[in-house]
Scaffold this active site. Structure first.
Site, PDB file in Angstrom:
ATOM      1  N   CYS A  35      31.757  54.006 -15.165  1.00 34.71           N
ATOM      2  CA  CYS A  35      31.939  54.040 -13.705  1.00 34.71           C
ATOM      3  C   CYS A  35      33.389  54.400 -13.384  1.00 34.71           C
ATOM      4  O   CYS A  35      33.657  55.144 -12.429  1.00 34.71           O
ATOM      5  CB  CYS A  35      31.579  52.699 -13.074  1.00 34.71           C
ATOM      6  N   HIS A  63      25.240  53.923 -11.644  1.00 37.26           N
ATOM      7  CA  HIS A  63      25.263  53.002 -12.780  1.00 37.26           C
ATOM      8  C   HIS A  63      23.896  52.387 -13.037  1.00 37.26           C
ATOM      9  O   HIS A  63      23.357  51.691 -12.177  1.00 37.26           O
ATOM     10  CB  HIS A  63      26.268  51.871 -12.525  1.00 37.26           C
ATOM     11  N   ASN A  95      21.233  56.120 -27.336  1.00 38.45           N
ATOM     12  CA  ASN A  95      21.182  54.816 -27.989  1.00 38.45           C
ATOM     13  C   ASN A  95      20.820  53.786 -26.919  1.00 38.45           C
ATOM     14  O   ASN A  95      21.442  53.746 -25.856  1.00 38.45           O
ATOM     15  CB  ASN A  95      22.547  54.482 -28.607  1.00 38.45           C
ATOM     16  N   GLY A 120      22.924  50.766 -31.536  1.00 39.64           N
ATOM     17  CA  GLY A 120      24.285  51.286 -31.472  1.00 39.64           C
ATOM     18  C   GLY A 120      24.830  51.471 -30.068  1.00 39.64           C
ATOM     19  O   GLY A 120      25.916  52.020 -29.904  1.00 39.64           O
ATOM     20  N   HIS A 142      23.862  57.058 -20.821  1.00 36.40           N
ATOM     21  CA  HIS A 142      24.564  58.273 -21.245  1.00 36.40           C
ATOM     22  C   HIS A 142      23.779  58.985 -22.331  1.00 36.40           C
ATOM     23  O   HIS A 142      23.200  58.353 -23.206  1.00 36.40           O
ATOM     24  CB  HIS A 142      25.980  57.965 -21.746  1.00 36.40           C
ATOM     25  N   HIS A 164      24.198  61.511 -25.502  1.00 35.36           N
ATOM     26  CA  HIS A 164      25.102  62.167 -26.442  1.00 35.36           C
ATOM     27  C   HIS A 164      24.531  63.560 -26.710  1.00 35.36           C
ATOM     28  O   HIS A 164      23.351  63.679 -27.059  1.00 35.36           O
ATOM     29  CB  HIS A 164      25.137  61.437 -27.787  1.00 35.36           C
TER      30      HIS A 164
HETATM   31  P1  AMP Z   1      27.026  54.310 -27.342  1.00 36.42           P
HETATM   32  O1  AMP Z   1      27.582  53.682 -28.597  1.00 36.42           O
HETATM   33  O2  AMP Z   1      25.746  55.056 -27.529  1.00 36.42           O
HETATM   34  O3  AMP Z   1      26.975  53.293 -26.215  1.00 36.42           O
HETATM   35  O4  AMP Z   1      28.054  55.432 -26.919  1.00 36.42           O
HETATM   36  C1  AMP Z   1      29.269  55.150 -26.308  1.00 36.42           C
HETATM   37  C2  AMP Z   1      30.173  56.304 -26.622  1.00 36.42           C
HETATM   38  O5  AMP Z   1      31.259  56.279 -25.733  1.00 36.42           O
HETATM   39  C3  AMP Z   1      30.764  56.267 -28.047  1.00 36.42           C
HETATM   40  O6  AMP Z   1      30.376  57.439 -28.751  1.00 36.42           O
HETATM   41  C4  AMP Z   1      32.274  56.206 -27.789  1.00 36.42           C
HETATM   42  O7  AMP Z   1      33.020  56.960 -28.726  1.00 36.42           O
HETATM   43  C5  AMP Z   1      32.378  56.775 -26.393  1.00 36.42           C
HETATM   44  N1  AMP Z   1      33.540  56.354 -25.638  1.00 36.42           N
HETATM   45  C6  AMP Z   1      34.037  55.100 -25.508  1.00 36.42           C
HETATM   46  N2  AMP Z   1      35.101  55.100 -24.692  1.00 36.42           N
HETATM   47  C7  AMP Z   1      35.293  56.372 -24.289  1.00 36.42           C
HETATM   48  C8  AMP Z   1      36.249  57.017 -23.436  1.00 36.42           C
HETATM   49  N3  AMP Z   1      37.223  56.344 -22.815  1.00 36.42           N
HETATM   50  N4  AMP Z   1      36.141  58.357 -23.268  1.00 36.42           N
HETATM   51  C9  AMP Z   1      35.165  59.055 -23.894  1.00 36.42           C
HETATM   52  N5  AMP Z   1      34.226  58.495 -24.689  1.00 36.42           N
HETATM   53  C10 AMP Z   1      34.294  57.184 -24.892  1.00 36.42           C
HETATM   54 ZN    ZN Z   2      28.778  52.189 -14.894  1.00 32.36          ZN
END
Ligand code: AMP
Ligand code: ZN
Length: 117
Positions: free
Chosen positions: A12, A51, A90, A96, A103, A105
């Site tokens: 957010c 969100h 995830n 994970g 989000h 990936h």
């Molecule tokens: P997940 O583990 O599927 O919840 O993915 C979260 C992702 O967010 C991970 O791949 C992190 O590397 C990424 N992440 C965490 N903080 C940041 C940030 N400030 N900017 C960009 N990516 C981030």
């Molecule tokens: Zn959020």
């Protein structure tokens, strides 16, 4: 309220511009930015501006935004010139998930093994 920005949510804050991110694409409903800890040569996260804790919750509450999110994964892959790519959601800590804002990936730029770990 569901869909409202959460004070303690990292993504957010990225949507609001309060935390920097390397943004690669934006739409009215989504933001795509480079993952800070890339797991492939291309590793972009696509998030809804609203969100929700995970993609299934988003899809149930706002299916049009979930469709926008999916469409954007393809736009990112095209923009990044990926021949092949993988979209990962995830869901739950055992899978994970570490950030509780839905989000996708988008991973590519190298061979991707199947099945994933
Ligand atoms: P997940 O583990 O599927 O919840 O993915 C979260 C992702 O967010 C991970 O791949 C992190 O590397 C990424 N992440 C965490 N903080 C940041 C940030 N400030 N900017 C960009 N990516 C981030
Ligand atoms: Zn959020």
């Amino acid at each position: 309220m569901a869909g409202e920005p959460q004070d303690d949510c990292l993504f957010c804050k990225i949507v609001a511009g309060q935390i920097p991110a390397t943004i690669v694409r934006e739409t009215e409903t989504t933001v795509a930015f480079q993952d800070i800890n890339p797991q492939a040569p291309t590793h972009v996260l696509v998030i809804p501006r609203v969100h929700y804790r995970d993609v299934a919750t988003l899809a149930a509450a706002e299916p049009a935004v979930a469709a926008d999110l999916l469409r954007e994964t393809g736009e990112v892959a095209t923009q990044e010139k990926l021949e092949s790519h993988r979209v990962v959601f995830n869901t739950g800590s055992g899978a994970g998930q570490t950030v509780w804002h839905a989000h996708a990936h988008v991973l590519g730029g190298r061979g991707l093994q199947w099945p994933p770990g």
